[in-house]
Design a protein around this motif. Structure first.
Motif, PDB file in Angstrom:
ATOM      1  N   PRO A 553      34.361  44.687  43.859  1.00  0.00           N
ATOM      2  CA  PRO A 553      34.866  43.404  44.057  1.00  0.00           C
ATOM      3  C   PRO A 553      34.883  43.105  45.273  1.00  0.00           C
ATOM      4  O   PRO A 553      34.260  44.481  46.496  1.00  0.00           O
ATOM      5  CB  PRO A 553      36.577  43.751  43.881  1.00  0.00           C
ATOM      6  CG  PRO A 553      36.687  44.677  42.938  1.00  0.00           C
ATOM      7  CD  PRO A 553      35.537  45.811  43.374  1.00  0.00           C
ATOM      8  N   GLU A 554      34.717  42.253  45.822  1.00  0.00           N
ATOM      9  CA  GLU A 554      34.567  40.848  47.254  1.00  0.00           C
ATOM     10  C   GLU A 554      36.210  42.119  47.478  1.00  0.00           C
ATOM     11  O   GLU A 554      37.314  42.397  47.171  1.00  0.00           O
ATOM     12  CB  GLU A 554      34.955  39.596  47.056  1.00  0.00           C
ATOM     13  CG  GLU A 554      35.778  39.464  46.799  1.00  0.00           C
ATOM     14  CD  GLU A 554      36.173  39.389  45.248  1.00  0.00           C
ATOM     15  OE1 GLU A 554      36.551  38.466  44.866  1.00  0.00           O
ATOM     16  OE2 GLU A 554      35.029  39.157  44.636  1.00  0.00           O
ATOM     17  N   ALA A 557      39.971  41.025  46.848  1.00  0.00           N
ATOM     18  CA  ALA A 557      39.959  40.975  45.781  1.00  0.00           C
ATOM     19  C   ALA A 557      41.382  42.040  45.736  1.00  0.00           C
ATOM     20  O   ALA A 557      42.295  42.711  45.166  1.00  0.00           O
ATOM     21  CB  ALA A 557      39.288  41.400  44.976  1.00  0.00           C
ATOM     22  N   ASP A 587      32.438  41.846  35.537  1.00  0.00           N
ATOM     23  CA  ASP A 587      33.361  41.633  36.004  1.00  0.00           C
ATOM     24  C   ASP A 587      33.155  42.850  37.437  1.00  0.00           C
ATOM     25  O   ASP A 587      32.972  43.681  36.975  1.00  0.00           O
ATOM     26  CB  ASP A 587      34.258  41.656  35.459  1.00  0.00           C
ATOM     27  CG  ASP A 587      34.778  40.526  34.362  1.00  0.00           C
ATOM     28  OD1 ASP A 587      33.472  39.504  34.734  1.00  0.00           O
ATOM     29  OD2 ASP A 587      35.625  41.082  33.663  1.00  0.00           O
ATOM     30  N   ARG A 605      40.369  43.854  40.217  1.00  0.00           N
ATOM     31  CA  ARG A 605      39.421  42.979  39.909  1.00  0.00           C
ATOM     32  C   ARG A 605      39.128  41.909  40.918  1.00  0.00           C
ATOM     33  O   ARG A 605      39.886  41.734  41.578  1.00  0.00           O
ATOM     34  CB  ARG A 605      39.291  42.510  38.584  1.00  0.00           C
ATOM     35  CG  ARG A 605      40.193  43.770  37.724  1.00  0.00           C
ATOM     36  CD  ARG A 605      40.520  43.005  36.109  1.00  0.00           C
ATOM     37  NE  ARG A 605      39.914  44.062  35.195  1.00  0.00           N
ATOM     38  CZ  ARG A 605      40.953  44.152  34.478  1.00  0.00           C
ATOM     39  NH1 ARG A 605      42.315  44.765  35.581  1.00  0.00           N
ATOM     40  NH2 ARG A 605      41.104  45.498  33.587  1.00  0.00           N
ATOM     41  N   GLY A 606      37.746  41.457  41.244  1.00  0.00           N
ATOM     42  CA  GLY A 606      37.085  40.883  41.537  1.00  0.00           C
ATOM     43  C   GLY A 606      36.814  39.097  41.011  1.00  0.00           C
ATOM     44  O   GLY A 606      36.731  38.987  40.117  1.00  0.00           O
ATOM     45  N   GLN A 607      36.426  38.369  42.295  1.00  0.00           N
ATOM     46  CA  GLN A 607      35.769  37.445  41.548  1.00  0.00           C
ATOM     47  C   GLN A 607      34.358  37.258  41.448  1.00  0.00           C
ATOM     48  O   GLN A 607      34.079  36.092  40.747  1.00  0.00           O
ATOM     49  CB  GLN A 607      35.703  36.362  42.730  1.00  0.00           C
ATOM     50  CG  GLN A 607      37.335  35.878  42.364  1.00  0.00           C
ATOM     51  CD  GLN A 607      38.327  35.231  40.917  1.00  0.00           C
ATOM     52  OE1 GLN A 607      37.811  34.030  40.572  1.00  0.00           O
ATOM     53  NE2 GLN A 607      39.701  35.531  40.909  1.00  0.00           N
ATOM     54  N   THR A 608      33.746  37.917  42.414  1.00  0.00           N
ATOM     55  CA  THR A 608      31.979  38.042  42.110  1.00  0.00           C
ATOM     56  C   THR A 608      31.769  38.957  41.001  1.00  0.00           C
ATOM     57  O   THR A 608      32.523  40.173  40.858  1.00  0.00           O
ATOM     58  CB  THR A 608      31.845  39.515  43.664  1.00  0.00           C
ATOM     59  OG1 THR A 608      32.361  38.825  44.352  1.00  0.00           O
ATOM     60  CG2 THR A 608      30.651  39.450  43.506  1.00  0.00           C
ATOM     61  N   LYS A 609      30.892  38.489  40.172  1.00  0.00           N
ATOM     62  CA  LYS A 609      30.029  39.033  38.903  1.00  0.00           C
ATOM     63  C   LYS A 609      28.558  39.953  39.949  1.00  0.00           C
ATOM     64  O   LYS A 609      27.726  39.186  40.298  1.00  0.00           O
ATOM     65  CB  LYS A 609      29.963  38.154  38.042  1.00  0.00           C
ATOM     66  CG  LYS A 609      31.540  37.827  37.681  1.00  0.00           C
ATOM     67  CD  LYS A 609      31.049  36.033  36.283  1.00  0.00           C
ATOM     68  CE  LYS A 609      32.636  36.434  35.432  1.00  0.00           C
ATOM     69  NZ  LYS A 609      33.491  37.169  34.723  1.00  0.00           N
TER      70      LYS A 609
END
Length: 631
Positions: A553-554, A557, A587, A605-609
């Motif tokens: 994750p970024e 996160a 994810d 968990r991050g927003q980046t996929k």
């Protein structure tokens, strides 16, 4: 003739005592004859029903010769006569190279130790018994396929005599077949025998690795399964084992306990509630089964989920699949996968028994169904397909199960064969050489620089130009000086493998180029078939995009108290105009598990996929925002 041939047996014992290799009558003809005739002659000579002899051999070797080299379970020839003195060598693959099996920079690197060599087990020295019974020396039994078949037949006949059963009916040989497995418990022995009699009942035919046509016509038979009780073997410990019906499996737990400076040898989790299991990683142990069990039960070592025994395919489970093993050298992959080890000796033997292939396929199919894992090479990975986490770890990643694992046969057994897309030009290819006839000239199997034995392989070598003498591709991760890759058996820098899919870059005559590590890699078009799938390309306006070894994750996160893990690109780039086959969209996740108390473990968990791609021999990850995903 007398099924047990007392006169020949006495002659053989006398010759063996004198150290003389003596062939029994008919052996010379069998040595020069085809494999089918060798089976028939040995069956007649030793009074073994021919379907039984063929069925046992198929479950061990698929009737192959394998150039007289040992299997990963120290077995030789079509009958897999075992000789641990000549085959067992090397340590676990986990103690080789610089790979940290956890692959987690948030804690100190774990450096496994080499296993202590296990003494040969007399029951696993069937070549000695075969030599005593036939008068043929061990070297000939290992390397001469006809003598090997005679030796296997003699051993089976001896096991039948020990049971006190005289019969030409295949059904009455169940106990002898079960003992031939080499299993140490009744469940494993019976499972092996059931597989053999399944082959006998269903029939089988194939052309062996050395061009011999062998056929076993179906023989309807109901075996005398109660005979297994006469072997006096204990039952396996079932425990909390997770395995499908029809396999032999037991629970041999890896320890989860505190030790000086930390704990061993896996992490507690609650998968799939905590995070999805998306991959299964295929390993080989590069040590004996018993040595692997000793290692996985050592709290100062590391842990994986399953170990499979070569001789009979028996399964030991060590970690519940909900928990995270330390096995793949990449923490992102570890947290999302199940690790399955297969008994093997990387230094000496590199072919795998049919019994182990079948048992492994049943296990992996069961696990894939349980967790919704697709049966393809994007989700069923070899350890050699797992990427390094950062530039500094790429060179130390491991290469098992190696180029001699038969991925095509394995996926046939999984019920997911590699089928060509009917259209001729799709822009994508699936690598699919003919395993038996594909013989890359690898080096270093036995000693550095030495040429490996000629044997079938799943690997296809890539070249910089469409010709056989062109240099291999460069892999700056493995060779930072920019020099070409090598034919070393552990060098995956210019190599693709059966079932992997790549985007076509160019075609010239009988040669195809694919995109591989930012380069065009050329190979003969006969080693591939059209495929259908998705590809990634850099978004318009981007000259290059970074490639990653983990999908973390970024920084934003991460909650307070958990140090963000660096999102560090690998030393490779993906340039505009290049295309790579896309695997799953993932994810971004990081499993923070650095303490013994699982109550402190957190899934970030991050927003980046990310998109997993087939970038080289190993997979890699690119950010979804950096690419166009399409057909």
């Amino acid at each position: 003739m007398d099924p047990f041939n007392r006169r020949n047996a006495l002659r053989a014992v006398a010759a063996g005592a004198a150290g003389i290799a003596v062939a029994a009558p008919g052996a010379a003809q069998a040595s020069g004859a085809g494999r089918q005739q060798a089976f028939a002659a040995a069956a007649e000579e030793f009074g073994v029903p021919e379907p039984v002899l063929l069925g046992v051999s198929y479950l061990k070797s698929r009737w192959d010769y394998n150039a007289g080299t040992p299997s990963t379970g120290a077995g030789y020839g079509p009958m897999h006569l075992t000789d641990l003195r000549t085959a067992a060598a090397g340590g676990s693959h986990h103690d080789k190279g610089t790979e940290d099996p956890r692959g987690d920079a948030a804690r100190p690197a774990l450096r496994p130790k080499a296993p202590r060599a296990a003494a040969p087990v007399p029951a696993m020295q069937t070549v000695d018994l075969a030599s005593e019974l036939t008068g043929v020396n061990a070297a000939a039994l290992r390397t001469d396929p006809a003598q090997n078949i005679r030796g296997g037949a003699a051993v089976l006949a001896q096991y039948q005599r020990e049971l006190g059963v005289t019969s030409s009916n295949p059904a009455d040989w169940y106990g002898a077949v079960a003992k031939y497995s080499g299993a140490t418990d009744s469940t494993a022995a019976a499972t092996f025998a059931d597989e053999v009699f399944g082959v006998i009942t269903g029939g089988m035919s194939r052309v062996t690795d050395d061009g011999q046509s062998v056929r076993l016509d179906a023989v309807p038979v109901t075996p005398a399964r109660t005979q297994v009780r006469s072997l006096g073997l204990p039952a396996a410990a079932q425990g909390a084992v997770e395995a499908p019906p029809g396999v032999s499996a037991e629970w041999i737990p890896a320890p989860y306990q505190e030790i000086d400076g930390g704990y061993g040898n896996y992490d507690k989790a609650e998968r799939p509630k905590s995070q999805r299991i998306t991959h299964i990683v295929i390993h080989d142990t590069e040590c004996s089964y018993d040595e692997a069990l000793a290692l996985v039960q050592d709290p100062t070592y590391l842990g994986w989920h399953y170990t499979l025994r070569s001789a009979d395919g028996h399964i030991a489970q060590h970690i519940q699949t909900k928990d995270v093993g330390w096995h793949a050298g990449n923490w992102y992959v570890n947290a999302k996968s199940i690790g399955v080890e297969h008994e093997g000796f990387g230094a000496k033997g590199t072919w795998y028994t049919e019994a182990m292939y079948r048992s492994s396929a049943k296990l992996v199919r069961y696990l894939a169904g349980k967790y919704g894992i697709p049966l393809d090479r994007q989700h069923i990975l070899g350890h050699d397909n797992v990427p390094g986490t950062t530039p500094s770890t790429v060179a130390g990643m491991h290469w098992d199960p190696g180029p001699y694992w038969d991925w095509s046969h394995y996926f046939d057994l999984l019920g997911a064969p590699f089928v060509a897309w009917p259209r001729q030009q799709t822009g994508l290819v699936t690598i699919k050489p003919g395993f038996a006839a594909n013989h890359p000239a690898f080096t270093g199997c036995d000693s550095p620089g030495a040429v490996c034995p000629v044997r079938g392989s799943s690997a296809v070598i890539l070249r910089t130009e469409p010709r056989d003498d062109a240099p291999l591709l460069a892999d700056i991760g493995l060779h930072p000086d920019g020099s070409p890759s090598t034919m070393g058996v552990a060098d995956v820098g210019s190599r693709v493998s059966t079932g992997q899919q790549y985007a076509v870059a160019e075609v010239r005559g009988d040669w195809t180029a694919i995109w591989f590590l930012g380069q065009k890699g050329w190979f003969s078009s006969v080693h591939a078939q059209p495929a259908l799938g998705r590809v990634v390309t850099p978004k318009p306006g981007l000259a290059t995009i970074p490639v990653y070894g983990r999908a973390y994750p970024e920084a934003e996160a991460y909650p307070a108290g958990i140090t963000p893990q660096d999102v560090v690109p690998l030393q490779y780039t993906l340039s505009a105009g290049q295309r790579y086959v896309a695997g799953p969209v993932l994810d971004s996740e990081y499993y923070s598990a650095t303490t013994f108390d699982p109550a402190s473990h957190v899934v970030v968990r991050g927003q980046t996929k990310y998109v997993q791609i087939q970038f080289g021999h190993r997979v890699a990850y690119v950010k979804l925002d950096d690419v166009t995903l399409g057909r």
